[in-house]
Design an enzyme around this catalytic site. Structure first.
Site, PDB file in Angstrom:
ATOM      1  N   LEU A 117      22.035 -15.354  62.403  1.00 29.11           N
ATOM      2  CA  LEU A 117      22.025 -15.358  60.936  1.00 29.11           C
ATOM      3  C   LEU A 117      23.418 -15.119  60.359  1.00 29.11           C
ATOM      4  O   LEU A 117      23.561 -14.759  59.195  1.00 29.11           O
ATOM      5  CB  LEU A 117      21.041 -14.308  60.412  1.00 29.11           C
ATOM      6  CG  LEU A 117      19.575 -14.519  60.817  1.00 29.11           C
ATOM      7  CD1 LEU A 117      18.685 -13.421  60.254  1.00 29.11           C
ATOM      8  CD2 LEU A 117      19.059 -15.886  60.348  1.00 29.11           C
ATOM      9  N   SER A 119      25.866 -12.854  61.050  1.00 27.63           N
ATOM     10  CA  SER A 119      26.274 -11.480  60.733  1.00 27.63           C
ATOM     11  C   SER A 119      27.784 -11.307  60.851  1.00 27.63           C
ATOM     12  O   SER A 119      28.416 -10.705  59.979  1.00 27.63           O
ATOM     13  CB  SER A 119      25.578 -10.497  61.671  1.00 27.63           C
ATOM     14  OG  SER A 119      25.828 -10.866  63.018  1.00 27.63           O
ATOM     15  N   ALA A 121      30.209 -13.511  60.635  1.00 27.88           N
ATOM     16  CA  ALA A 121      30.939 -14.215  59.578  1.00 27.88           C
ATOM     17  C   ALA A 121      30.845 -13.445  58.265  1.00 27.88           C
ATOM     18  O   ALA A 121      31.837 -13.298  57.538  1.00 27.88           O
ATOM     19  CB  ALA A 121      30.377 -15.626  59.405  1.00 27.88           C
ATOM     20  N   ASP A 164      30.084 -21.143  59.820  1.00 35.15           N
ATOM     21  CA  ASP A 164      29.531 -19.843  59.410  1.00 35.15           C
ATOM     22  C   ASP A 164      30.384 -19.181  58.333  1.00 35.15           C
ATOM     23  O   ASP A 164      29.869 -18.655  57.337  1.00 35.15           O
ATOM     24  CB  ASP A 164      29.465 -18.886  60.611  1.00 35.15           C
ATOM     25  CG  ASP A 164      28.458 -19.318  61.653  1.00 35.15           C
ATOM     26  OD1 ASP A 164      28.155 -20.517  61.725  1.00 35.15           O
ATOM     27  OD2 ASP A 164      27.982 -18.445  62.414  1.00 35.15           O
TER      28      ASP A 164
HETATM   29  C1  MEV Z   1      26.933 -19.939  65.894  1.00 36.91           C
HETATM   30  O1  MEV Z   1      26.401 -19.325  64.717  1.00 36.91           O
HETATM   31  C2  MEV Z   1      27.041 -21.418  65.690  1.00 36.91           C
HETATM   32  C3  MEV Z   1      27.697 -22.184  66.827  1.00 36.91           C
HETATM   33  O2  MEV Z   1      27.675 -23.553  66.455  1.00 36.91           O
HETATM   34  C4  MEV Z   1      29.119 -21.733  67.086  1.00 36.91           C
HETATM   35  C5  MEV Z   1      30.055 -22.087  65.926  1.00 36.91           C
HETATM   36  O3  MEV Z   1      29.780 -23.018  65.160  1.00 36.91           O
HETATM   37  O4  MEV Z   1      31.102 -21.428  65.830  1.00 36.91           O
HETATM   38  C6  MEV Z   1      26.895 -22.040  68.116  1.00 36.91           C
END
Ligand code: MEV
Length: 328
Positions: A117, A119, A121, A164
């Site tokens: 979710l 967190s 970021a 994110d």
């Molecule tokens: C992680 O929330 C999302 C991923 O695509 C990694 C990223 O985009 O940095 C797995």
């Protein structure tokens, strides 16, 4: 003291594939991290977390104290959280040119750590915004998103996308493709989240997909197919076609499963949502454990999830129109 908050997010489409330049569509949701920052008279950094879905911990470093918290989650998660705060403060020292400055940082978060979710970021965005304001600098949203991205990129060993951090800084629904990030229109989305109480290790999961892609051409094709799903999903969003959005979310989940980033509980929650006639459901974020996102305007999915073995929490999530918010 300056206090900022920033929202978490769910991915409607495109996690993992976004790391390889495919588009992704995350949406900010009304679960927030609040970060308070107060300048110190020395150059130390002291971080206190009220609730990161941990028991609460305090770590002080940059000086003689380095107390490790006594918490019942993996040490690596705690270290990761500390790494993000450290990185955020470095960005503020860099952008303000005040390299010797120290801070007391207090974090409160409604967003479970590592659950998909956003967190980290949200904590990074709110920490950079508050620390910069504490030093008298208000960053434009683009600069804030850029600095937050650099922090995640560094902490995640160069494997982060901009998705994110941009979504958390701006709020709303966004489209990210490589360096191109922008806000997009979205209809009202009946988002339901199921959380299994667990957390995946983003770095490891991203590395796992990288290895698969290198070893198998069809894994690279799977990543590219996720990109195709996202492009169709954008059209469905623009048309406000929830049924099509749901079908595409189901498809996206299947492709993520093929890349090895789902888990038994995530799959159980996805199937519970499908059985409850949700429009569609998928894991959100890095996977391995954590959350699923479903679309359902009725209460059926939330109820079904709350009876699903392995699901610890089921809740409805409102889209957060506002990204970073300045509270003090
Ligand atoms: C992680 O929330 C999302 C991923 O695509 C990694 C990223 O985009 O940095 C797995």
């Amino acid at each position: 003291m300056a206090v900022s908050s920033a929202p978490g997010k769910v991915y409607l489409f495109g996690e993992h594939a976004v790391v390889y330049g495919e588009p992704a569509v995350p949406c900010a949701i009304e679960l927030r991290a609040r970060v308070g920052v107060e300048q110190r008279s020395d150059a130390k950094l002291r971080v206190h977390a009220e609730d990161l879905s941990l028991d609460g911990f305090t770590v002080e470093y940059g000086g003689t104290t380095d107390e490790r918290p006594d918490v019942d989650v993996s040490e690596s998660l705690v270290s990761a959280a500390m790494g993000y705060v450290d990185g955020a403060i470095e960005q503020v020292r860099d952008v303000t040119g005040e390299h010797e400055v120290g801070f007391d940082v207090t974090i409160e978060s409604d967003i479970p750590l590592g659950a998909g979710l956003g967190s980290s970021a949200a904590v990074v965005v709110a920490a950079i915004d508050a620390a910069a304001r504490e030093l008298g600098t208000t960053l434009e949203t683009d600069e804030l998103a850029e600095r937050a991205y650099r922090t995640e990129h560094e902490v995640q060993d160069g494997q982060a996308s901009r998705a994110d951090t941009f979504c958390s800084a701006t709020g709303g629904a966004v489209r990210v493709e490589g360096d191109d990030c922008r806000s997009i229109e979205a209809p009202e989305l009946p988002i339901v989240v199921g959380f299994d109480g667990g957390a995946g290790d983003t770095g490891q999961l991203v590395a796992g997909v990288r290895n698969l892609r290198e070893e198998y051409g069809f894994a690279a094709d799977t990543v590219a197919s996720i990109g195709d799903v996202v492009r169709r999903g954008e059209q469905a969003l623009a048309d406000g076609d929830l049924e099509e959005l749901g079908r595409l979310m189901d498809f996206n989940h299947g492709l993520l499963s093929a890349l090895g980033v789902s888990s038994r509980t995530l799959d159980s929650m996805v199937w519970a949502a499908r059985d409850a006639d949700a429009y569609g459901a998928k894991l959100t974020g890095a996977g391995g454990g954590g959350c699923v996102v479903a679309l359902d305007p009725t209460d059926e999915t939330e109820t079904a999830l709350s009876f699903t073995p392995g699901c610890e929490q089921a809740f409805r999530a409102e889209l957060a129109d506002e990204g970073v918010t300045r509270l003090e």
